[in-house]
Write an enzyme that holds these catalytic residues in place. Sequence first.
Site: not given
Ligand code: NAI
Length: 344
Positions: A166, A244, A246, A270, A275, A307-310
């Site tokens: 993301i 967006t 957690r 978001d 929440e 929490h609607q980003a997805f």
């Molecule tokens: P991903 O696993 O592809 O990427 C997460 C990145 O964060 C990785 O590159 C990791 O190395 C990095 N990371 C880990 N610890 C870190 C730190 N201390 N500082 C900086 N970077 C760090 O995950 P993806 O798919 O990109 O999703 C990211 C997050 O977005 C999810 O874990 C989820 O919590 C959130 N999310 C929110 C949604 C929403 O509707 N608001 C929907 C989908 C995901």
Amino acid sequence: MSRTPIPSQARPRMILFSARQYDIDTFTDANTAFQYDLHFQESHLDADTAVLADGYDVVCPFVNDTVDAATLERLHKGGTRLIALRSAGFNHVDLPAAQRLGITVVRVPAYSPHAVAEHAAGLILALNRKLPRAVARTREGDFSLNGLLGFDLYGKTVGVVGTGIIGRCFARVMAGFGMQVLAHDPGEPSAELLALGARYVPLDALLAQSDVVSLHCPLVPATRHLIDRNALAKMKRGAMLINTGRGGLVESSALVEALKSGQLGHLGLDVYEEEGGLFFEDHSDTPLQDDVLARLLMFPNVIVTSHQAFFTREAMNEIAQTTLRNVKAWRDGAPCNLVDAPHA
Ligand code: NAI
């Protein structure tokens, strides 16, 4: 996380908790190709409601369901052997407890990074150009511009915290506006972002130099309150913070002071630390009990979405397809997006 023995029955019995009409629609549609015995439960999953899953080998929770040790123990007693998360995040699952009970946990690692990245961009534009205020004003017949002054994104600096699927998508979108991209991630720098001109820097440098900071890392013990009182103080005065990722990534109680003093110029959330039990529901007839959230909602330079980003058509379809495919793969002994306990 290890794979558990596959139950022998022919059709998986699967129950979705916290199911809303949009879940029923998309999962029913996707299930035409799988023909599972699919049930929808509006209740939140926790240790008390876990009894509703008795006889279901597959349980499908959503992000604010409680999948702690007590819940998992009750689910296990009722015959559950697979937790098929319909989310990317898995911070709400007690993975060591699942492992101890022999319950496999799978997730949807990627469905539409564009959905979340575009929502983050939407929050930035809405905050910067004060769109909610402008819309409310013109509806009232007020066509004045006082208080609506924004800034060009072009030439400004955006800090991307977490350059996974993301974060990279978001960085591409913001680079499209002509923003300089700073990135922070403990993992390998993304070659794609480097080619885009992004610079990887320590978190403190990113906070100090960015006009907009956007969080895209997972919530794990090491990232809880990544943005706390101290981190807010290190940001550029008047900068914008977007979350967006957690809710637990940000120390919510520190936000009010930072906004009141002007240290934080704009805030787009978001996700929110508390929440659970609030987001995804209509509480408009009852007084809001969360004083921090109530205060945040009063600032003109704060936007909170639930929490609607997805929540796009494409993402919902992909979530349903991948979740049902994960179940099939688990039963077939094929690769199935297992959640990796050590990263929890
Ligand atoms: P991903 O696993 O592809 O990427 C997460 C990145 O964060 C990785 O590159 C990791 O190395 C990095 N990371 C880990 N610890 C870190 C730190 N201390 N500082 C900086 N970077 C760090 O995950 P993806 O798919 O990109 O999703 C990211 C997050 O977005 C999810 O874990 C989820 O919590 C959130 N999310 C929110 C949604 C929403 O509707 N608001 C929907 C989908 C995901």
